[in-house]
Design an enzyme around this catalytic site. Structure first.
Site, PDB file in Angstrom:
ATOM      1  N   SER A  65      -4.837  -0.171  -2.829  1.00  8.11           N
ATOM      2  CA  SER A  65      -5.332   1.134  -2.409  1.00  8.11           C
ATOM      3  C   SER A  65      -6.573   0.940  -1.552  1.00  8.11           C
ATOM      4  CB  SER A  65      -5.669   1.998  -3.630  1.00  8.11           C
ATOM      5  OG  SER A  65      -6.103   3.279  -3.222  1.00  8.11           O
ATOM      6  N   GLU A  66      -6.650   1.681  -0.427  1.00 12.61           N
ATOM      7  CA  GLU A  66      -7.745   1.428   0.517  1.00 12.61           C
ATOM      8  C   GLU A  66      -9.119   1.810  -0.004  1.00 12.61           C
ATOM      9  OE1 GLU A  66      -5.328   4.786   2.636  1.00 12.61           O
ATOM     10  OE2 GLU A  66      -4.952   3.241   1.140  1.00 12.61           O
ATOM     11  N   ASN A  67      -9.181   2.531  -1.124  1.00 14.14           N
ATOM     12  CA  ASN A  67     -10.498   2.827  -1.687  1.00 14.14           C
ATOM     13  C   ASN A  67     -11.048   1.664  -2.519  1.00 14.14           C
ATOM     14  OD1 ASN A  67      -8.431   3.489  -3.584  1.00 14.14           O
ATOM     15  ND2 ASN A  67      -9.940   4.535  -4.851  1.00 14.14           N
ATOM     16  N   ASN A 118       0.851  -1.185   0.000  1.00 12.61           N
ATOM     17  CA  ASN A 118       0.000   0.000   0.000  1.00 12.61           C
ATOM     18  C   ASN A 118       0.886   1.234   0.000  1.00 12.61           C
ATOM     19  OD1 ASN A 118      -1.468   2.317   1.525  1.00 12.61           O
ATOM     20  ND2 ASN A 118      -3.122   0.939   0.944  1.00 12.61           N
TER      21      ASN A 118
END
Length: 220
Positions: A50-52, A27
């Site tokens: 990616s955290e989205n 990440n």
């Protein structure tokens, strides 16, 4: 007087990319870390998360190839590498909290010699509303590296004995990449592993707010 040229942000990103092993799930935080996606060789398989809700994204697209729906957590346009996928925001954080990421690379306002990370607020006219996803990343990822300039714009050290800014998490950082050096963090110490050509140990120490240990230092 010794002459030296600090690494540019892109050069720093490229140096970090060299050290990420093949096959790792990684990440990238906002700022310098996001540039790493642009300098990973196409033939090297590093799976970017990616955290989205994106896994397997690639470098920024050309201006005429932008997909407005394909962005990273910093709202920057990215591309998708072969095998990449999309999923729900909650599933993305389940990957983080479940310990499935090998590494996260984050920016920082300060890092202490104990590995404490402060990267979300300086308490002075901050726009950041909360600590955000970094809180989950540093708790759930196997390794935390920091990518940052060695000092602030005012010349103050970012690598310090104790953080003065609000902490994201205590004792989580294991390695720091700056525009001057690569530093390991362990047992309450900063140990210099690599320095840019031309800089001396004395100058690097002057730019650092905590004692540095020098063991088998290499020059980039």
């Amino acid at each position: 007087m010794t002459d030296f040229k600090p690494l540019s942000r892109k050069e720093l990103a490229a140096r970090i990319a060299q050290d990420i092993p093949e096959g790792w799930y990684v990440n990238l935080g906002i700022g310098i870390p996001t540039l790493i996606a642009d300098v990973i060789p196409a033939e090297k398989e590093i799976i970017l998360h990616s955290e989205n809700g994106v896994l397997g994204f690639g470098p920024a697209p050309a201006s005429d190839k932008i997909d407005p729906w394909l962005i990273n957590a910093g709202k920057q346009h990215v591309t998708l590498r072969p095998g990449g996928s999309f999923f729900h925001h909650a599933d993305s954080f389940a990957m983080i909290r479940g310990g499935h990421l090998d590494l996260c690379v984050l920016g920082a306002f300060e890092v202490s010699s104990s590995g404490d990370l402060a990267n979300w607020a300086t308490s002075e006219r901050d726009n950041a509303p909360a600590v955000g996803g970094a809180m989950d990343l540093v708790a759930g990822t196997r390794r935390v590296w920091v990518a940052t300039e060695h000092t602030t714009r005012e010349g103050l050290p970012k690598l310090v004995k104790a953080c003065s800014y609000p902490l994201t998490a205590p004792g989580v950082v294991s390695r720091i990449y700056t525009n001057l050096a690569i530093i390991e963090v362990a047992n309450g110490n900063f140990t210099v592993k690599e320095m840019i050509p031309g800089i001396t140990k004395e100058i690097l120490q002057e730019y650092t707010g905590a004692k540095l240990l020098f063991e088998e230092v290499q020059y980039a």
